[in-house]
Design an enzyme around this catalytic site. Structure first.
Site, mmCIF file in Angstrom:
data_model
loop_
_atom_site.group_PDB
_atom_site.id
_atom_site.type_symbol
_atom_site.label_atom_id
_atom_site.label_comp_id
_atom_site.label_asym_id
_atom_site.label_seq_id
_atom_site.Cartn_x
_atom_site.Cartn_y
_atom_site.Cartn_z
ATOM 1 C CE LYS A 170 6.756 -11.329 -20.840
ATOM 2 N NZ LYS A 170 5.371 -11.718 -20.469
ATOM 3 C CB SER A 175 3.468 -11.624 -23.993
ATOM 4 O OG SER A 175 3.388 -11.714 -22.746
ATOM 5 C CB SER A 193 2.059 -14.233 -21.445
ATOM 6 O OG SER A 193 1.267 -13.665 -22.342
#
Ligand code: ZN
Lengths: 487, 471
Positions: free
Chosen positions: A77, A152, A176
């Site tokens: 990420k 997210s 997330s």
């Protein structure tokens, strides 16, 4: 070969069935074809990944000791700082930021011998549940590209689901990792707070943030957590406990495990019937294998979302204050003085959702409101933690849905932040309590959208999660990779 | 109407640790701009603070030396505000729960001692500094030097217990001496490692309530603190006597004009939005740690003065001069251990040569041997001074130099008899006059003997021998 599991890929490289170069080349080619459809990567390291793969192959040829993920291509990420590699956190304000250091997670992944393919798209500063707040455009769900992948860590979940990497590492502040894992039909783990070092992981809400794996199978997630977990002196909140053999836990029988079903989670308004149906299947799978279902109560559940939306923005308002255009990152071009430069930089550098949360958090901490908001929220947080302590005195794990609905459509909730916030209703309490959680696929909706089951356990009981999630996975197998049109 | 002042002082002391409070960067002063920085102290994304254990220990030792109660649990908070010298846009500082509370130190005042309360001692990080191109107003550019960012500070807040500028000065000096004795701060006000802000108000004598206070800043020496307090007290009294009121404000000391002036620009009402820093765990200090640190507290200045004056046979004044530096007092004690003699002489010598002591140019032996040789007549007072100067210049031992330079004096009466006889024989007329009662001629004979011995004879012994021979 993109559909191999992480464990398979690692074994094949180790056994020299395939070289790291071949594997990396194949995935880079696939990213080139598929990524434009789903926008899971914001940065692809074409040359650097190949150079790294070559180096891995050379190490192996020399007969040197190999890490557990030797030669296997992965992604991170874009919230994990990577030395000399652009790290954006999904924001314009960091769109050209080159960190001079590696996050602890990036170091550990590299030390395991893995090859970094690139950085995954995400909601700006991890604020969002759909990956629609990214400055680099939304990521799309590989199962239905008109739908969101969750967020997210939506880029990570979509990349794993689409076979654009064998595993990824995301972060989870209020769901997330688990919510996008659920919506993309993959496995996602939010470890115990303090299990994975936060050093070099760009902070959203420091007391809630935790990095964790996203993979296509439970044993893969166990393997990946074994790589990234561990004590780090650079993170004062990291806990000095040995890292257990997680993959072994994924092979243990679930027989005799007590699984709690929290009444409050199944009474939630708007729980999709398909999700309810899938949960029943997941529970059956556990019971059939010898687990025992126990109804439990987590009485403060209904306060969790409100509590979270005070604590997380409060911490974020302080954490994001450093992006002022003075030392690094985006700086607005203005002729005026300091105040104007800072204000314009932040006005132009942050997106709407980030600004909304900075304002909420600033308000919650301001003189005269602190006790009523932040102080009160901390007290409720303690009550939520006690709910779980009481529950885990009776049961080993708790089973809940991960998300109340399967993936929604792009743009469906962007105009209504409150509805968006409620999509994290099942995942938020776990972060507030600091306990570990996992999302594992347990079925499909009628439209062919994945549904995930969430399991929660006591602090540092990740092994329990792997045992229970693996049992669900064995009983309810899911396709290895999303069947993307034209892929 | 008679007024009295109420003074409270806030001291920011830079802890003399090797590294900064939350990262491994050097905390040294004077490095080229931004040399002592890293991702942590420049507030890069994702980095985290790790508390420096030494800084905690220095603060605990200060707390113990000032009779504070060390708190078993203290918490670091974030003080949020935007400024380019503050890279994280918050300063990590202890706020609601500081490391130490409720202590005191005793100062000399009006011939007695007065106890000044200490409200709290807490830890925090320093900010960086800005360098402006040209004058601040209208500067074309401003540059940030982040070397000082995260240098460890402790803030020591006094109770409003002082009533005169002299008491303020005495408190500051005593506090500085304690910190220097503990070796937790170098006490250098000019370099900013020991900074002081003052809260001052005045009230009619006898009134219980405090008047409105002004906060004074920008005083970079002890003398300036006293002068600023004097000025500010006078200003406030005059203001009230003229029928006015004192405004609550921050004022800066202008050392060139000898006045305090209101801080320029309207003071913004800051809301720092303090909250506990989630990146740092509460600081837990257990009794075992405190006990171990208590054992490292040296004898403090007040105790040392009292002990030296009462047990070493020197005056309180000398004891205070010697105790102005822990190293000097230690030096004195080491010296009298080697040679006791008259400690007043040793004390005078140590005080006279204190710069050389501080520079490490002479050892306790140097002074002990100089005093001993003088008291036993081996060298003259002049030779003693010359020899110490030679030690400082050459680094050789005093007694070696004494031999090399032939600076011993002859104190053996037998050895002098021959020379004395020779001098008397050479001056029969003067010998005659002396014997006839012209006693003043003795110094003539002493001079002759000294000349004959090239100044090496001990004049006292020469006199004795002469008296015997001429008698
Ligand atoms: Zn540093």
């Amino acid at each position: 070969m993109h559909e191999w599991t992480l464990q398979e890929a690692a074994r094949k490289v180790r056994d020299k069935e395939i070289s790291s170069r071949e594997l990396t080349r194949a995935l880079l080619d696939r990213i080139e074809r598929i990524n434009p459809k789903i926008n899971a990567y914001v940065t692809v390291l074409h040359d650097k990944a190949m150079a790294e793969a070559t180096a891995r192959d050379e190490t192996q040829a020399k007969g040197e000791a190999l890490g557990v993920l030797h030669g296997v291509p992965l992604g991170l990420k874009d919230i994990f700082c990577t030395r000399g590699i652009r790290t954006t956190c999904g924001s314009r304000i960091l769109s050209y930021f080159l960190p001079p250091y590696d996050a602890a997670v990036a170091e550990k992944v590299a030390a395991s011998g893995a090859v970094l393919l690139g950085k995954h798209n995400m909601d700006e500063f991890a604020m969002g549940s759909s990956t629609e707040t990214s400055h680099f455009g939304p990521t799309r769900n590989p199962w239905a590209t008109g739908r969101i992948p969750g967020g997210s860590s939506g880029g990570t979940a979509a990349a794993v689901a689409a076979g654009l990497c064998y595993a990824g590492v995301g972060t989870d502040t209020g769901g997330s990792i688990r919510q996008p894992a659920s919506l993309c039909g993959v496995v996602g783990v939010k470890p115990t707070y303090g299990r994975v070092s936060r050093y070099g992981m760009i902070a959203f809400a420091s007391s809630l943030d935790q990095g964790g794996p996203v993979t296509r199978t439970v044993p893969d997630a166990a393997m990946m957590l074994g790589v990234i977990a561990g004590h780090d002196r650079r993170d004062s909140t990291s806990v000095d406990l040995p890292v257990p053999d997680y993959p072994a836990a994924a092979e243990r029988p679930v027989k005799g495990m007590k699984v709690g079903l929290p009444r409050e989670y199944f009474e939630v308004e708007g729980l999709d019937p398909a999700v309810r149906g899938a949960m029943e299947k997941a529970l059956d799978a556990l019971v059939v294998q010898g687990a025992q279902a126990v109804e439990i109560s987590l009485p403060h559940t209904s306060f969790a979302v409100a509590t979270y939306y005070i604590i997380a923005p409060a911490e974020a308002s302080s954490n994001l204050a450093r992006y002022d255009g003075v030392r690094y990152g985006y700086r607005a071009k203005v002729a005026g003085g300091l105040i104007e430069m800072m204000s314009r930089t932040r006005a132009e550098g942050f997106g709407a959702e980030v600004k909304r949360r900075i304002m909420i958090g600033t308000y919650a901490l301001s003189a005269g409101y602190y006790e009523a908001y932040y102080g009160k929220a901390q007290k409720v947080r303690t009550l939520i933690r006690r709910d779980f302590d009481a529950a885990f005195a009776k049961v080993d794990a708790i089973l809940t849905p991960t998300s109340p609905t399967p993936a929604f459509r792009l743009g469906e909730k962007t105009g209504d932040p409150l509805t968006m916030y409620l999509s994290d209703i099942f995942t938020i309490p776990c972060n507030l309590a600091g306990i570990p959680g996992i999302s594992v696929p347990c079925g499909m909706s009628a439209e062919g959208l994945p549904i995930g089951a969430q399991l929660l356990a006591g602090h540092f009981r990740e092994e329990t999660l792997f045992t229970a999630a693996a049992a669900i996975e064995r009983a309810l197998p899911h396709p290895p990779v999303a069947p993307l049109e034209g892929a | 109407m008679e007024f009295e002042a109420v003074i409270g002082l806030e001291v920011h002391a830079q802890l003399s640790t090797q590294s900064k409070i939350f990262c491994a960067c050097s905390a040294a002063f004077g490095a080229p701009p931004n040399e002592n920085t890293c991702p942590v102290c420049t507030g890069m994304p994702g980095v985290l603070p790790v508390l420096n254990r030494k800084a905690v220990e220095f603060t605990i030792r200060t707390a113990l030396a000032t009779s504070c109660a060390v708190q078993s649990k203290s918490v670091f908070a974030r003080k949020n505000y935007f400024y380019p010298d503050l890279p994280k846009a918050y300063q990590i500082s202890q706020y609601e729960l500081p490391l130490a509370l409720a202590g005191h130190i005793d100062i000399e005042a009006d011939g007695g001692t007065k106890r000044i309360g200490i409200t709290r001692i807490h830890m925090e990080e320093d900010a960086g500094k800005l360098v402006h191109e040209g004058e601040f107003a209208g500067a074309q550019a401003s540059l940030a030097d982040l070397n000082r960012c995260s240098v460890p500070l402790m803030e020591i807040v006094s109770e409003p217990d002082m009533r005169t500028p002299e008491e303020g000065g005495a408190y500051l000096r005593r506090l500085r001496d304690i910190l220097v004795y503990l070796e937790v701060c170098d006490g250098n006000m000019e370099e900013g490692s020991f900074r002081c802000d003052a809260n001052v108000s005045v009230r009619p004598k006898g009134q219980k309530e405090f008047g409105t206070k002004a906060e004074l800043k920008n005083m970079n020496s002890f003398r300036n603190v006293e002068k600023a307090l004097e000025y500010e007290i006078r200003r406030q009294v005059e203001q009230i006597e003229d029928g006015g009121t004192v405004a609550q404000e921050t004022r800066l000391w202008d050392a060139a004009a000898n006045v305090t002036i209101p801080m320029r620009g309207k003071e913004e009402a800051h809301d720092y939005r303090y909250f506990p820093d989630p990146d740092l765990l509460p600081l837990i200090v257990d009794d075992a740690w405190i006990d171990a640190l208590r054992k490292t507290i040296p004898e403090l200045p007040a105790e040392k003065v009292a002990r030296l004056a009462s047990t070493c046979g020197i005056s309180r004044y000398d004891a205070e001069l010697l105790s102005s530096s822990r190293a000097l007092a230690d030096f004195f004690e080491a010296s009298v251990k080697i040679y006791g003699g008259n400690p007043k002489v040793s004390a005078n010598e140590c005080i006279h040569w204190k710069d050389a002591v501080a520079a490490g140019k002479i050892s306790p032996e140097t002074i002990a041997h100089a005093v001993e040789d003088r008291e036993t007549g081996k060298i003259s007072a002049t030779a003693s001074k010359t020899l110490v100067e030679l030690v400082i210049r050459t680094g050789k031992p005093l007694r070696q130099l004494r031999e090399e330079k032939g600076l011993s004096q002859v104190s053996d009466a037998g050895a002098l008899e021959e020379t004395v006889a020779k001098v008397i024989a050479a001056n029969p007329k003067e010998a005659e006059s002396y014997r006839n009662g012209k006693a003043g001629l003795l110094s003539f004979f002493v001079g002759q003997v000294m000349k004959e011995t090239k100044g090496k004879a001990n004049p006292k012994i020469v006199q004795e021998v002469l008296k015997k021979k001429l008698g």
